[in-house]
Design an enzyme around this catalytic site. Structure first.
Site, PDB file in Angstrom:
ATOM      1  N   PHE A 170       0.841  -1.195   0.000  1.00 35.91           N
ATOM      2  CA  PHE A 170       0.000   0.000   0.000  1.00 35.91           C
ATOM      3  C   PHE A 170       0.876   1.245   0.000  1.00 35.91           C
ATOM      4  CE2 PHE A 170      -2.935   3.158   1.830  1.00 35.91           C
ATOM      5  CZ  PHE A 170      -3.966   3.021   0.903  1.00 35.91           C
ATOM      6  N   ASP A 242       1.923  -5.086   8.387  1.00 31.67           N
ATOM      7  CA  ASP A 242       0.732  -4.246   8.296  1.00 31.67           C
ATOM      8  C   ASP A 242      -0.461  -5.194   8.186  1.00 31.67           C
ATOM      9  OD1 ASP A 242      -1.428  -2.666   7.539  1.00 31.67           O
ATOM     10  OD2 ASP A 242      -0.248  -1.363   6.240  1.00 31.67           O
ATOM     11  N   TYR A 267     -10.891   0.830  10.469  1.00 36.59           N
ATOM     12  CA  TYR A 267     -12.138   1.148   9.769  1.00 36.59           C
ATOM     13  C   TYR A 267     -12.492   0.186   8.645  1.00 36.59           C
ATOM     14  CZ  TYR A 267      -8.805   3.780   6.795  1.00 36.59           C
ATOM     15  OH  TYR A 267      -7.746   4.163   6.008  1.00 36.59           O
ATOM     16  N   LYS A 268     -11.683  -0.852   8.450  1.00 39.55           N
ATOM     17  CA  LYS A 268     -12.016  -1.845   7.422  1.00 39.55           C
ATOM     18  C   LYS A 268     -12.810  -2.983   8.072  1.00 39.55           C
ATOM     19  CE  LYS A 268      -8.147  -0.764   4.339  1.00 39.55           C
ATOM     20  NZ  LYS A 268      -7.532   0.385   5.066  1.00 39.55           N
ATOM     21  N   ARG A 430     -11.925  -4.550  -7.453  1.00 34.75           N
ATOM     22  CA  ARG A 430     -11.672  -5.171  -6.160  1.00 34.75           C
ATOM     23  C   ARG A 430     -12.985  -5.394  -5.399  1.00 34.75           C
ATOM     24  NH1 ARG A 430      -7.942  -2.767  -1.340  1.00 34.75           N
ATOM     25  NH2 ARG A 430      -9.667  -1.302  -1.309  1.00 34.75           N
TER      26      ARG A 430
END
Length: 471
Positions: A170, A242, A267-268, A430
Site C-alpha cells: 500500500f 501491516d 475502519y475496514k 476489487r
C-alpha cells in the site's frame, strides 16, 4: 468445510466447495477467466439461498445497519455501520462529555480506552493483554514503529541499512518508509513478482528490516506470516507487518509467528467508522527489553511513563505504551470499540476460524460464478486460487474499462472499488467479502450484475468514465 449439497449431481461431486473447484488449477495471479470451468453444474440462486439458510454465522449480519438494495463488497475499504455505534457515541457525548465533563477521563474510563480497545483487537491478532494499543492512524503508527525498529537495528548492527518491501505494498507504507530511509541513511529496496520467489534473494547481509502487508491490498494475496518472519529473522532483519487487510477477516497469530512489530487499520474489517483509530503492536520479547533511550521518532505526553507528573523531559512508558503520543480521540475510540465487538461476537460461533471458513467459501463461490458467467469478457483473476494464499477479497483485472465497470456496478447497488495500475501493475476491480455480513445470495446477485454490465456494455456510458476523487 461448507459445501452446497444441492449442487451435487446424482452420481457426481460438488462443482465447488471451500477447497476449490475441481476444474480450477492451483495457480494464482493473472489466470484467465475466459475459459469454461467444468461440465458439472455450478451453483444456482437456490443453492446460494440454501447455504445462507444453513449458515450458523448468518445472525451476525443483524449487527449492522445495511442499506436496502445494496450488496456491500467494500468492507475491505470501509466497514458498515453497526447498529450499536450511534447509541454508544451518543452516550459518550451526552453522558460522558455533557454530564461528566472532564471527570469522565477517570469516571468513564476514557484515559485507559486505548489500552482496553487494544486488548480487544489483540484477541483477533494473536496478541496478549497489554501488547496492543488503539491509537492514531495506520500511517502515523507505521512511522513510529519503523523509526523505533531502525533505532533498535542500529544498536544491533549499524551496517544493516536496507528496508525491504513489495512494490505493490500500500502506497502510504512505502511513502512512510521512503521518508524515514531518506532521513536515516537507509535504502528502500522493493521486490516485484511472487514474494515467495523474490523475497529470499532480497534478504542480503545489508537488510535490517522487512515490512510487508499480510494481505496485499491490490491482489488479496496472503503471506505465510510465520515462514516470512522466520526468513527475515534468519537473515538478521526485524519483521514489521501491516494487518490493515487481515485484522478481523483472517486468523492472525503475531506471537505464534514471533513477529517484531505490527500495525493495522480500524475502519475496514473492524468496522470502526471512517477514519477510525488504528492500532500498533510490539512483541513483548522486544518490549521487555526496551531501554530508556529506545524511543519512536514521534513522542508525546500520552507515551510518557507518568503523563501527569508533567516532567519537562520524556521518560518513555514501558512496552507498546510508549507508542501513544497525543491526547486520544475518545469519540472515535468508542465507535471503534463497538466495531471490534461485532467481530468478537463470532467467538461463540467458532471465532475467526469460522469466519475464515465462510470467507473462503464466499470468495470461491465468486470466482466460480465469474468464471462460469463472465467468460469471454476479458476478465482475468489476480487473486491467488490456492485458498491458503487468499485473503478475504477477490481482485479482477481487465484491459479496458475497469473503473467504469465498477461505477456501473455501484449504480446498480453492488459496491466494490477500483485501484488504478501503472507500468508495473494492472488496473484492479476489487471486491471484499466480509463474512460477518456478506451472504452467498449476495455473491450470486453481484456476479449476475457484473455479467449484465459486461454483456450489455452498460459500462461504456460516458457518465461512468469520469473519475471521481475517491475510486
Amino acid at each position: 468445510m461448507l459445501r452446497c449439497s444441492a449442487a451435487i449431481e446424482a452420481g457426481g461431486s460438488a462443482c465447488w466447495m471451500v477447497t476449490g473447484c475441481p476444474a480450477s488449477t492451483p495457480s494464482c495471479a493473472n489466470a484467465s477467466i475466459d475459459r469454461p470451468i467444468s461440465s458439472q453444474r455450478c451453483p444456482t440462486l437456490d443453492d446460494c439461498r440454501a447455504l445462507d439458510a444453513a449458515d450458523p454465522l448468518r445472525p451476525l449480519r443483524d449487527q449492522f445497519d445495511l442499506p436496502a438494495g445494496v450488496i456491500y463488497l467494500d468492507g475491505n475499504s470501509l466497514g458498515p455501520l453497526p447498529h450499536a455505534t450511534a447509541a454508544r457515541v451518543q452516550d459518550v457525548v451526552r453522558a460522558g462529555w455533557g454530564q461528566g465533563l472532564i471527570r469522565s477521563w477517570n469516571a468513564a474510563g476514557w484515559f485507559t480506552l486505548p489500552q482496553r480497545v487494544g486488548d480487544l483487537i489483540g484477541r483477533l491478532i494473536g496478541a496478549g493483554p497489554g501488547e496492543t494499543v488503539a491509537t492514531d492512524s495506520t500511517s502515523i503508527n507505521l512511522f513510529k514503529v519503523l523509526s523505533l525498529a531502525m533505532h533498535l537495528q542500529r544498536r544491533r548492527d549499524a551496517g544493516r541499512r536496507v528496508l525491504v518491501s513489495e512494490r505493490s505494498n500500500f502506497p502510504t507504507d512505502l511513502y512512510v518508509a521512503e521518508a524515514l530511509c531518506r532521513d536515516h541513511g537507509w535504502t528502500l529496496r522493493l521486490i516485484d513478482g511472487d514474494p515467495r520467489e523474490t523475497l529470499p534473494a532480497a534478504l542480503g547481509p545489508d537488510v535490517g528490516m522487512v515490512m510487508l502487508t499480510h494481505v496485499n491490498y491490490r491482489t488479496g494475496a496472503m503471506h505465510d506470516m510465520a515462514a516470512v518472519t522466520a526468513a527475515a529473522h534468519a537473515a538478521g532483519a526485524l519483521m514489521v507487518w501491516d494487518l490493515a487487510h487481515s485484522a478481523g477477516a483472517v486468523p492472525v497469530d503475531l506471537n505464534g509467528a514471533d513477529a517484531d512489530f505490527a500495525v493495522g487499520c480500524g475502519y475496514k474489517y473492524l468496522n470502526g467508522g471512517p477514519g477510525a483509530p488504528a492500532f500498533a503492536w510490539v512483541n513483548p520479547r522486544l518490549g521487555a527489553g526496551f531501554g530508556a533511550d529506545d524511543w519512536p521518532a514521534l513522542t508525546g505526553w500520552w507515551g510518557h511513563a507518568a503523563p501527569f507528573a508533567f516532567t519537562p523531559d520524556f521518560q518513555p512508558a514501558p512496552g507498546v505504551q510508549r507508542l501513544l503520543c497525543g491526547t486520544q480521540p475518545i469519540l472515535s475510540l468508542a465507535a471503534l470499540e463497538v466495531g471490534v465487538r461485532t467481530v468478537l461476537a463470532a467467538e461463540p460461533l467458532g471465532g475467526l476460524a469460522a469466519l475464515r471458513r465462510k470467507s473462503l467459501a464466499l470468495t470461491e463461490l465468486f470466482i466460480t460464478l465469474v468464471e462460469a458467467r463472465c467468460a469471454g469478457h476479458g476478465l482475468a483473476l489476480v487473486t491467488p486460487r490456492a485458498p491458503e494464499r487468499r485473503g478475504s477479497q477477490v481482485c479482477l483485472t481487465r484491459a479496458e474499462g475497469g473503473y467504469a465497470i465498477v461505477q456501473a456496478l455501484i449504480a446498480r447497488g453492488v459496491i466494490g472499488d477500483f485501484r488504478a495500475g501503472d507500468a508495473h501493475q494492472p488496473d484492479i476491480l476489487r471486491f471484499g467479502f466480509a463474512p460477518l455480513y456478506v451472504g452467498f445470495e449476495d455473491v450470486w446477485h453481484a456476479v449476475d450484475h457484473l455479467y449484465q454490465v459486461l454483456q450489455t456494455g452498460a459500462w461504456r456510458d460516458p457518465a461512468l468514465q469520469r473519475p471521481q476523487a475517491v475510486t
